[in-house]
Design a protein around this motif. Sequence first.
Motif, PDB file in Angstrom:
ATOM      1  N   GLY A  75      -5.776  -3.718   3.297  1.00 50.55           N
ATOM      2  CA  GLY A  75      -4.625  -4.440   3.343  1.00 50.55           C
ATOM      3  C   GLY A  75      -4.335  -5.120   4.454  1.00 50.55           C
ATOM      4  N   GLY A  76      -3.023  -4.988   5.203  1.00 43.52           N
ATOM      5  CA  GLY A  76      -2.682  -5.590   6.015  1.00 43.52           C
ATOM      6  C   GLY A  76      -1.207  -6.035   6.406  1.00 43.52           C
ATOM      7  N   CYS A 122       0.472  -8.229   3.339  1.00 43.26           N
ATOM      8  CA  CYS A 122       0.547  -7.623   1.745  1.00 43.26           C
ATOM      9  C   CYS A 122       1.777  -7.646   1.185  1.00 43.26           C
ATOM     10  N   HIS A 156       3.293  -0.764   7.658  1.00 40.18           N
ATOM     11  CA  HIS A 156       3.666  -2.001   6.903  1.00 40.18           C
ATOM     12  C   HIS A 156       4.799  -1.407   6.109  1.00 40.18           C
ATOM     13  N   GLU A 182      -4.162   1.889   2.064  1.00 38.57           N
ATOM     14  CA  GLU A 182      -5.017   0.734   2.162  1.00 38.57           C
ATOM     15  C   GLU A 182      -6.401   1.224   2.863  1.00 38.57           C
ATOM     16  N   LYS A 235       1.127  -0.807  -3.005  1.00 40.48           N
ATOM     17  CA  LYS A 235      -0.258  -0.842  -2.800  1.00 40.48           C
ATOM     18  C   LYS A 235      -0.989   0.553  -2.896  1.00 40.48           C
ATOM     19  N   GLY A 236      -2.209   0.912  -3.019  1.00 41.23           N
ATOM     20  CA  GLY A 236      -2.587   2.141  -3.238  1.00 41.23           C
ATOM     21  C   GLY A 236      -4.152   2.007  -3.546  1.00 41.23           C
ATOM     22  N   VAL A 237      -4.878   2.663  -2.676  1.00 41.92           N
ATOM     23  CA  VAL A 237      -6.474   2.676  -2.925  1.00 41.92           C
ATOM     24  C   VAL A 237      -7.080   4.095  -3.340  1.00 41.92           C
TER      25      VAL A 237
END
Lengths: 453, 453
Positions: free
Chosen positions: A148-149, A152, A367, A411, B183-185
Amino acid sequence: MQFSEVLSAALPSNRIVTDPDVVAAYSRDQAAWAPAGQAVALVRPENAEQVRRVVAACAEHRVPIVPRGAGTGLSGGANAVDGCVLLALDGMDRILEIDTDEQLAVVQPGVVNDRLRAAAAEHGLWYPPDPASSPWSTIGGNAATNAGGVCCVKYGVTRDYVLGLQVVTAAGDLVRVGRRTRKGVAGYDLAGLFVGSEGTLGVITEITVRLLRLPESPPMTIVGAFDSLVSAGRAVAAVAASGITPSALELVDRYCLRAVDDWKNMGLADLGDVLLLGRVDTGDEEEAAALQACFDEAGAVFSTRSTDAEEAEALFSARRLAYPALERLGPVLTEDVCVPRGLVPEMLARIERHARTHDVHIANIAHAGDGNLHPLIVVPAGDEEARARAQLAFEAILDDAIALGGTVTGEHGVGLLKKRGMHAELGEDVLALHRAIKSALDPAGILNPGKII
Amino acid sequence: MQFSEVLSAALPSNRIVTDPDVVAAYSRDQAAWAPAGQAVALVRPENAEQVRRVVAACAEHRVPIVPRGAGTGLSGGANAVDGCVLLALDGMDRILEIDTDEQLAVVQPGVVNDRLRAAAAEHGLWYPPDPASSPWSTIGGNAATNAGGVCCVKYGVTRDYVLGLQVVTAAGDLVRVGRRTRKGVAGYDLAGLFVGSEGTLGVITEITVRLLRLPESPPMTIVGAFDSLVSAGRAVAAVAASGITPSALELVDRYCLRAVDDWKNMGLADLGDVLLLGRVDTGDEEEAAALQACFDEAGAVFSTRSTDAEEAEALFSARRLAYPALERLGPVLTEDVCVPRGLVPEMLARIERHARTHDVHIANIAHAGDGNLHPLIVVPAGDEEARARAQLAFEAILDDAIALGGTVTGEHGVGLLKKRGMHAELGEDVLALHRAIKSALDPAGILNPGKII
C-alpha cells in the motif's frame, strides 16, 4: 545428481552465493521480531529462465524456495526457512518498456519503486503505489505483498495497478497471466491471486503495471495538530463522513515526532501532540478548506494549509522517517491493522489502553484516511520482559481490529507475524480454501513454506 | 434418499419449479448461439442458508448446479447443462445496507444494478459499474462475470468495486471472503478470484461493494461523426495518446444507428456513418475541448459538444438500444474482444475485412476508449449457411484480437462461446493452473460444469 550440482547447472557460478555472512544478510526482512531459519544458498538470477531453472531444480529435490525483493518487508515473509534456497530477485532490475499510449510499464521484479516512478514521470506518467519503503523496495516485492502506501486512500493499492505477470510456477513452468489491455475477463483472475500471495504460489519474474497521468495540480497540504490521539481519530472519522477524498491523510503521534526530532532536529513536536497531514491534489481550494474544517471541528488545536512544496515535503518526510527514527530506540514490533474509517478513534483509544495495560510504549503512525493504523511497539533492547509484554499487546491489538470488523493486516502482509491473527480473522472454512489453493498450485509445498498458512 | 427428496428438504416447495416451460425459460442467457441442456429443476432460494442446502444436496448426489442472475449474459455462462439444477438468485434481491461513512453497500445477489445505483444516489453515493444490461442485470451476475460497461474507461470494472463476498462453496460451506475495510491483505485474494469465475468456483450469496461519491459536475458530452470505422478508430487511438481520460468513449456504427432508427425513428443515421460519444465528468471545459480536438484531427466530418442532459441521454440511449435493435433483424452473435487502445483502428479494419471475406453483416458498438469492441454478427433467421459463415468470422476475429496482443473477452466472460478462444489466448500451462484451481475448489466438478474450462 546432488542438489548442489543441479543448482550449479541452473545459473552462472557468480550468481550462487554460499558465503555465510552474505547468506545471513539475505535471510531476513525488516521484521526484527520474526524468526529466520538457515538457508543453504543464496541465488541471484539474471533472468526469468534462470529463475525457472532454479525452481525446477528445487522442485526436483524438494528444496524450499524463499523469494525476496529488497527485504524491506515487515512481517517476516522473506525470512529464510531451514534448508531453503534464498531466491533474490534484486538483480533483475530492468525497466523493459514504458508505453505512453497504453499507459503501462513492463518491469523486472527487482526494479525499485521510486525508480519506476521517476522513469514514468519522464513520460508524464505516474505509478501511484507508494509504500514508505519506496526508495528501496522493489516492484516485485510490492506485488508479492500487495503493498500500500500514502496514496491508497485515493488511488488504491498495488493490485489495482498490476495488469499482468510473468510467473514461474512451482512446477517450474514460466507462464504469463493477466493482460496488457485495459479490460479482460478470459479466465480466472490469476494475476490478482499471485499479487499478495507472498511468494507462496509462484515466483514473479515480470510485472506489467498500469500507469496514470501525472496529476496536473500542485498538491495542497493541510495540517492539523491535536492534543490527543482520539481527537485526531475523530477528525479522520469526520473526513470519512464528509465524503471528501484526500490524496493523503496521514497521522503521526508525539512519540514519532519526538523520535524524529531527536534524530533530525526538526522541531516537529512543537507543532502539537498528534499531527494529521492531509493532501488534496484536485486543485480545488474548497475541498482543501473543507478538509481543514473537518480538522477544526474535531478539535484541532492548530491547523493550516499551504501549497509550499518544501514545507509539505518536510512534513511528509517526518512521516517517512518515523519508523527508522523509532528503530534507533530499540527493536520495533510493527502493527498494521485496518479498521472501518469511522472506527479509527475507537481503535486508537483501544491501542492506548493496551499500551497502559501491558506497560509498553506504543507509537502511532497511520494511513489514517483508509483506517490503516501502524501502532509501533518499541521496547528497550535486551529487555526480555518488556518484549513478552509487547507480544501480548501485539496480539491484543489484532483481536481488537477483528472485533471492530477490521483486518490484522492492511498492507504489510501475513508473513510469519500475522499467522495467528489471520487465522483468527478468516476462520477455519476460509483457511481450508487457502490450503486447497496452495496445494493445487504448489503440491510439494516448496514455495515459501510456513508463510501465510 | 432420492435427490428429489433431499432437494425438497432444502427449501420451501414453492421455491422449487419443475414446470417444463418455466424451467426452459430459465435455461438460457441472452447468447442466442450457445447450446443449452435440459435441467431437472429450477430452484429460487430466498436466503443464503437455502442456497447452502441446495448446494449440499447437489454435492451429495453429484448433481450439477448452474447459478444464474437475471440471465442477461452474452456468452452462455448461465445456460443449463443436462441434468442440472438451475439455481436462480433473482429472488434474493434485498439491499441489506448502505453505509455512507464507509462508502459501501451490502446487497443480495439478485439486486438489479440500476436499483443499487438509485439507492446509492439517495445517499449521494455512486456505484459506477454500468453494463448495458443495468436495467435488468443483477449485482450477483455482474460479480460472477466481472461485468464492465460504459464507465470503465475511467472508473474500472465490477472487480474494482467488490470488497467482499459471501459464498457457498462446492463443499456446501457458507463462507465470507474479502473485507469491509478500505485495505486488507490477510490471505489470498479469494474475493477477486470468485469475481469473474462465472459460477464455476462457488455461488455468491452476498456482495459488499465500494461506492464513490456522486460526481458533482454535470457531464459534458462530445460527439464526433466519422465517415468510416477506421477514422473513428484513429480518433480513439488519438484520445489514448493524448492522455485524456474521458468518463465514457463509445462507438456506434451505421448498422446500429440505422437499426435503432428503424425501430425508434430517432434520425440518428443522419448524423454520420460512425459516431463517437465521449463524456467528460470533471467539469473541465479544456478537457472537453481537447477531446473534441482529437475527434477533429482524426478526420471527424462533424463534431459538437454540449451539456444538455436530454440530448446526451438520447445519444447514449442509442448506444444502449443498439443491441436489442439488431436482435430484431435476426440472431446476433456477439463479440467482445479487447485490444490495446492504439490498435483499435487496426482491429476495426480487420473486422471489416472479415465481414467481407465471410460475407456476413457485422455491426459495431464499442467501449472504444478502453479498446473493448463488440462486433455484432447478424444473420437472417433460419439461414444456416450464413450462420456457418458467421461462426467462421467470429473465431477469426478472436484470433486477430489475440494476434494484436488483446483478449477474446473484455467483459462478457467466457461461458460457452469463448472457450476455444480463451484456450488459444492463455495456452496450455495457464489452462493447467485454471484446472488445478477448479479441482481444488470444486473437486467433484458440480459447479457450472463445462463453462470456462
